[in-house]
Scaffold this motif. Sequence first.
Motif, short mmCIF file in Angstrom:
data_model
loop_
_atom_site.label_atom_id
_atom_site.label_comp_id
_atom_site.label_asym_id
_atom_site.label_seq_id
_atom_site.Cartn_x
_atom_site.Cartn_y
_atom_site.Cartn_z
N SER A 33 42.46 -95.08 7.39
CA SER A 33 43.00 -94.49 6.18
C SER A 33 43.61 -95.56 5.29
CB SER A 33 44.04 -93.43 6.53
OG SER A 33 44.61 -92.89 5.37
N ASP A 59 46.58 -97.67 9.80
CA ASP A 59 46.63 -96.21 9.84
C ASP A 59 45.20 -95.73 10.10
OD1 ASP A 59 46.89 -93.50 9.50
OD2 ASP A 59 47.88 -93.61 7.55
N ALA A 90 42.02 -93.34 10.83
CA ALA A 90 41.54 -92.02 10.44
C ALA A 90 40.18 -91.83 11.09
CB ALA A 90 41.45 -91.90 8.93
N GLY A 102 43.52 -87.69 11.15
CA GLY A 102 44.64 -88.49 11.63
C GLY A 102 45.11 -88.11 13.02
N ASP A 103 44.36 -87.23 13.71
CA ASP A 103 44.82 -86.74 15.01
C ASP A 103 44.16 -87.46 16.17
OD1 ASP A 103 42.33 -85.71 14.48
OD2 ASP A 103 42.78 -83.67 15.12
N ARG A 126 54.39 -92.98 15.61
CA ARG A 126 53.99 -91.79 14.87
C ARG A 126 54.16 -92.06 13.38
NH1 ARG A 126 55.90 -85.70 16.45
NH2 ARG A 126 54.90 -84.57 14.72
N TYR A 127 53.21 -91.63 12.60
CA TYR A 127 53.25 -91.90 11.16
C TYR A 127 54.53 -91.37 10.51
CZ TYR A 127 52.45 -91.41 6.17
OH TYR A 127 52.59 -91.47 4.81
N LYS A 170 51.68 -88.54 17.60
CA LYS A 170 50.71 -87.86 16.76
C LYS A 170 50.49 -88.70 15.52
CE LYS A 170 51.67 -83.10 18.19
NZ LYS A 170 52.04 -81.73 17.73
N HIS A 171 49.28 -88.64 14.98
CA HIS A 171 48.89 -89.48 13.83
C HIS A 171 49.35 -90.91 14.09
CE1 HIS A 171 48.46 -89.83 9.17
NE2 HIS A 171 48.05 -90.92 9.79
#
Length: 444
Positions: free
Chosen positions: A91, A256, A258, A263-264, A350-351, A382-383
């Motif tokens: 991402s 980041d 994707a 994003g999971d 985690r984001y 997560k993410h």
Amino acid sequence: MHSKRTLRRPALAASALLLLPALPALATPAQAAPQAPARAAACGSGAAIEQTMRGGGVWRMCWHTNSTAGLVLEDVSFQPKGEPKPIKVLSSAKLAQIHVPYDDASVEFNDVTEMQLGESAEPLRPKDCPGGVLKKIPGVDLDTGRTKQINGLCVTTQERGFAFHGNSGDIGEEPNRKDAEQGQDLVLYTVNSAGYYHYINQWNFSDDGTITPKAGATGNLSPSDYDASDDQGWPVGNGSKSRATSHHHNIFWRLDFAADGAGDATVEQFDTHRSGSGGPDRTPAYRTTRRQLTKEAAGNAGPAGYRWWRVVSAKGKNADGHRRSWELVHRNQAKYTARSFTKYDVYFTRYKRFEQYASDNARFGSHRADDVGKFVDGEELKHPIAWVNVGFHHIARDEDQTPMPVHWQGFSIAPRDVTAMSPLTPDRLRKPRYNGEPQFDYER
């Protein structure tokens, strides 16, 4: 001793201080560059890159720059030859810090955040971008302090050596053929200055789907660091009067992921340990174990690279039914352990939109955790955001004068099971009989 360090960045230090009140506005890439939308379908004029590689695959991405991190890549996807649609990988991706502590403890810099590295893009000439295209980015006129547009981003292709070399007789093709091809990279880079140093912020996108972020340090040794009295560093020049002070470059990247556009993704850690021995020569036996990281974590690659990680798509599978993933291929040969946030090779967090830089992050707001070590606080993963740390201990040598030859730091993001066979496999070998255990038609 300390006064000589302040001379290291004479022009940028002043401009950075003048900009400090505005820094909180740089909280996110979107805020830093509102003219650059985040989606690939609307990159903005001149901000989309699409490159068909010689091997048939297609790289696509958006880019913009911000005044802190410099070059920021978004919506990075690769469409291997034969795949019906692009496979999204990242991402966003950017430099997250260049942390430079000196061995004599006189000073340590955070070149990305403290020096506003993105503001110091150097103009590139056509010969600095062989075979490529120069794109306009903001740069600062160091005489006036004003921003101007410069030719500062190079987009080009480069040869990378052998992509593969083999003999098809080994897998049962008759008559056998020699298969060998040279690989090709799409390459993007800027050059940003921080005092006497020039940093090459480079991203290589290979025709096999591999991404290699790398940073090259060049420029000049700091003349104000030549001090034999502190007994730190290496003598350069005639005799031992001048000693260039040794220092570290601890470079972080923020990724980041994707995977397949979502994003999971999950993160898996692999560890290889000796599990015994066997055979007539008591050959050592090894076993590799896998576990999913469910909480935020930090880790080291371990001896001889026996620990590694991959980011696994939650939904995407290749034609063999295997989950698509991307492996972090990482070697940190000069890890700096004097600060808590530099002790680990990789961090998974985690984001959170306010977690943008691996150190000095609180510069952009006192409510923010200051470094990546503090981002890891036990939350459910997560993410996932990956932070990759690669160190270099710069002990100068006579050959570093002048200008300094480039020394590189980096790592790779390698596709693992993204496609059922290599994207570069010759068409005639893209058959079920060559995928997995070969099917031989003759006795060997």
